[in-house]
Design a protein around this motif. Structure first.
Motif, mmCIF file in Angstrom:
data_model
loop_
_atom_site.group_PDB
_atom_site.id
_atom_site.type_symbol
_atom_site.label_atom_id
_atom_site.label_comp_id
_atom_site.label_asym_id
_atom_site.label_seq_id
_atom_site.Cartn_x
_atom_site.Cartn_y
_atom_site.Cartn_z
ATOM 1 N N CYS A 152 35.827 24.637 120.572
ATOM 2 C CA CYS A 152 36.652 23.503 120.975
ATOM 3 C C CYS A 152 35.920 22.197 120.677
ATOM 4 C CB CYS A 152 36.971 23.589 122.465
ATOM 5 S SG CYS A 152 37.960 22.209 123.092
ATOM 6 N N PRO A 153 36.542 21.256 119.965
ATOM 7 C CA PRO A 153 35.867 19.977 119.647
ATOM 8 C C PRO A 153 35.807 19.049 120.854
ATOM 9 C CG PRO A 153 38.118 19.956 118.815
ATOM 10 C CD PRO A 153 37.878 21.346 119.343
ATOM 11 N N TYR A 154 34.755 18.244 120.928
ATOM 12 C CA TYR A 154 34.581 17.267 121.989
ATOM 13 C C TYR A 154 34.345 15.901 121.363
ATOM 14 C CZ TYR A 154 34.005 21.084 125.368
ATOM 15 O OH TYR A 154 34.221 22.179 126.155
ATOM 16 N N GLU A 155 34.933 14.865 121.941
ATOM 17 C CA GLU A 155 34.663 13.512 121.480
ATOM 18 C C GLU A 155 33.233 13.170 121.845
ATOM 19 O OE1 GLU A 155 34.093 9.548 120.916
ATOM 20 O OE2 GLU A 155 34.179 10.292 122.983
ATOM 21 N N LEU A 156 32.466 12.655 120.875
ATOM 22 C CA LEU A 156 31.021 12.527 121.029
ATOM 23 C C LEU A 156 30.621 11.628 122.201
ATOM 24 C CD1 LEU A 156 28.220 13.232 119.995
ATOM 25 C CD2 LEU A 156 28.428 11.392 118.319
ATOM 26 N N ALA A 157 31.196 10.429 122.287
ATOM 27 C CA ALA A 157 30.824 9.496 123.355
ATOM 28 C C ALA A 157 31.120 10.087 124.728
ATOM 29 C CB ALA A 157 31.551 8.171 123.176
ATOM 30 N N ALA A 158 32.266 10.781 124.859
ATOM 31 C CA ALA A 158 32.635 11.397 126.127
ATOM 32 C C ALA A 158 31.686 12.543 126.475
ATOM 33 C CB ALA A 158 34.074 11.903 126.068
ATOM 34 N N ALA A 159 31.285 13.310 125.467
ATOM 35 C CA ALA A 159 30.361 14.419 125.699
ATOM 36 C C ALA A 159 29.012 13.911 126.188
ATOM 37 C CB ALA A 159 30.192 15.226 124.417
ATOM 38 N N ILE A 160 28.537 12.807 125.603
ATOM 39 C CA ILE A 160 27.259 12.231 126.038
ATOM 40 C C ILE A 160 27.361 11.723 127.469
ATOM 41 C CG2 ILE A 160 25.610 10.359 125.628
ATOM 42 C CD1 ILE A 160 26.252 10.604 122.649
ATOM 43 N N VAL A 211 25.117 12.879 130.733
ATOM 44 C CA VAL A 211 24.403 11.923 131.589
ATOM 45 C C VAL A 211 24.792 12.133 133.051
ATOM 46 C CG1 VAL A 211 24.125 9.482 132.155
ATOM 47 C CG2 VAL A 211 24.121 10.215 129.771
ATOM 48 N N ALA A 212 26.086 12.342 133.295
ATOM 49 C CA ALA A 212 26.553 12.569 134.667
ATOM 50 C C ALA A 212 25.929 13.828 135.250
ATOM 51 C CB ALA A 212 28.081 12.666 134.683
ATOM 52 N N ASN A 213 25.810 14.862 134.448
ATOM 53 C CA ASN A 213 25.170 16.097 134.920
ATOM 54 C C ASN A 213 23.690 15.881 135.177
ATOM 55 O OD1 ASN A 213 27.581 17.522 134.742
ATOM 56 N ND2 ASN A 213 27.190 18.207 132.642
ATOM 57 N N ALA A 214 23.049 15.089 134.322
ATOM 58 C CA ALA A 214 21.616 14.826 134.482
ATOM 59 C C ALA A 214 21.332 14.037 135.755
ATOM 60 C CB ALA A 214 21.087 14.077 133.269
ATOM 61 N N GLU A 215 22.272 13.186 136.147
ATOM 62 C CA GLU A 215 22.077 12.368 137.343
ATOM 63 C C GLU A 215 22.031 13.201 138.612
ATOM 64 O OE1 GLU A 215 25.261 9.599 136.997
ATOM 65 O OE2 GLU A 215 24.071 8.126 135.874
ATOM 66 N N THR A 252 18.331 8.057 118.135
ATOM 67 C CA THR A 252 18.579 6.923 119.026
ATOM 68 C C THR A 252 19.520 7.298 120.167
ATOM 69 O OG1 THR A 252 20.368 6.146 117.587
ATOM 70 C CG2 THR A 252 18.165 5.213 117.224
ATOM 71 N N LEU A 253 19.456 8.538 120.584
ATOM 72 C CA LEU A 253 20.305 8.992 121.698
ATOM 73 C C LEU A 253 20.005 8.219 122.977
ATOM 74 C CD1 LEU A 253 22.360 10.897 122.986
ATOM 75 C CD2 LEU A 253 20.499 12.546 123.342
ATOM 76 N N LEU A 254 18.724 8.064 123.317
ATOM 77 C CA LEU A 254 18.370 7.381 124.572
ATOM 78 C C LEU A 254 18.757 5.901 124.551
ATOM 79 C CD1 LEU A 254 14.964 9.058 125.512
ATOM 80 C CD2 LEU A 254 17.246 9.550 126.380
ATOM 81 N N PRO A 255 18.488 5.152 123.455
ATOM 82 C CA PRO A 255 18.999 3.779 123.416
ATOM 83 C C PRO A 255 20.519 3.709 123.549
ATOM 84 C CG PRO A 255 17.277 4.039 121.787
ATOM 85 C CD PRO A 255 17.559 5.408 122.330
ATOM 86 N N TYR A 256 21.233 4.653 122.934
ATOM 87 C CA TYR A 256 22.699 4.651 123.066
ATOM 88 C C TYR A 256 23.102 4.865 124.528
ATOM 89 C CZ TYR A 256 27.539 6.059 123.000
ATOM 90 O OH TYR A 256 28.879 6.140 123.291
ATOM 91 N N ILE A 257 22.441 5.808 125.195
ATOM 92 C CA ILE A 257 22.747 6.067 126.602
ATOM 93 C C ILE A 257 22.483 4.824 127.448
ATOM 94 C CG2 ILE A 257 21.961 7.358 128.638
ATOM 95 C CD1 ILE A 257 21.618 9.789 126.818
#
Length: 251
Positions: free
Chosen positions: A92-100, A104-108, A144-149
């Motif tokens: 199942c495809p996921y929109e990239l920004a939403a997946a990130i 982040v929400a899970n990591a919190e 640049t995943l962390l800067p994007y986050i």
């Protein structure tokens, strides 16, 4: 030629500087950087530069000897705790920004706090990049995943995560090392010394050559055009990780 020959010259000059320099914190850090770049290439499966460097003038051995003789501990190499074969992906495809954002929400939910000093440097890097309303910010993932986050958590608009790397180009074209063809335009210009008197001349020369290379890969060209069509802002800043420091590139 290109990447290999350019780096052979670079390391030859850098090793000569180490040989004649007075040992201080700056020299120690530089030596560790030089070793880290070679180690990272090996970690990603690129052995050619290490092999050529050693064959040309025992460059790898000389650098390691410098570190050992001066009791300098190299930067550590962090290996993944799992292989690609250990990971299963849904179809199942996921929109990239939403997946990130979901990650982040899970990591919190985790109470552990990372105290790595590099995180503060990343924040300083993001502040240096800045933010303007009329500018689109493209973050080249994974590097640049962390800067994007950071930007995403600041609820900033006009930010675009692009999962565009070697594997993407291979998947689009069905060919390996396509990125080397694109990158060679930059190294050829640097090696020749032509059109390098100022940034504008260098940029115009390199971009023209890259466009010619991309004509051989219409799949990549179509993909880039589709991605760029989504951007409505007048100005674009591409955020990527450079060697040996993080860098910003304005288009």
């Amino acid at each position: 030629m290109g990447f290999i020959s350019c780096n052979l010259k670079f390391y030859k000059n850098e090793l000569q500087k180490l040989k004649t320099a007075t040992l201080n914190e700056e020299i120690i850090y530089r030596a560790k950087q030089l070793q880290k770049m070679l180690d990272d290439l090996l970690d990603e499966g690129y052995t050619e530069l290490n092999n050529e460097l050693e064959e040309a003038y025992l460059g790898v051995s000389k650098l390691r000897a410098f570190l050992e003789d001066n009791h300098i501990e190299p930067f550590p190499i962090y290996h993944k705790s799992f292989s690609d074969a250990d990971v299963a992906y849904e179809h199942c495809p996921y929109e990239l920004a939403a997946a990130i954002k979901e990650l982040v929400a899970n990591a919190e939910k985790n109470t552990d706090v990372c105290k790595d000093i590099f995180l503060s440097e990343l924040i300083d890097f993001c502040k240096w990049i800045g933010y303007e309303e009329d500018t689109a910010y493209i973050f080249l993932l994974r590097d640049t995943l962390l800067p994007y986050i950071y930007y995403q958590c600041k609820n900033r608009k006009n930010i675009y995560p692009w999962l565009l790397g070697r594997k993407t180009l291979t998947k689009l074209t069905g060919m390996v090392n396509v990125d080397d063809r694109v990158r060679s335009s930059i190294f050829n210009a640097l090696e020749s010394g032509q059109s390098c008197s100022c940034y504008k001349d260098f940029r115009d020369n390199v971009l023209s050559d890259i466009r010619n290379v991309l004509k051989a890969y219409p799949e990549i060209e179509r993909c880039l055009i589709t991605l760029l069509d989504e951007i409505k802002e007048k100005r674009i800043i591409v955020v990527e990780s450079g060697v040996p420091v993080l860098s910003r590139c304005c288009l």
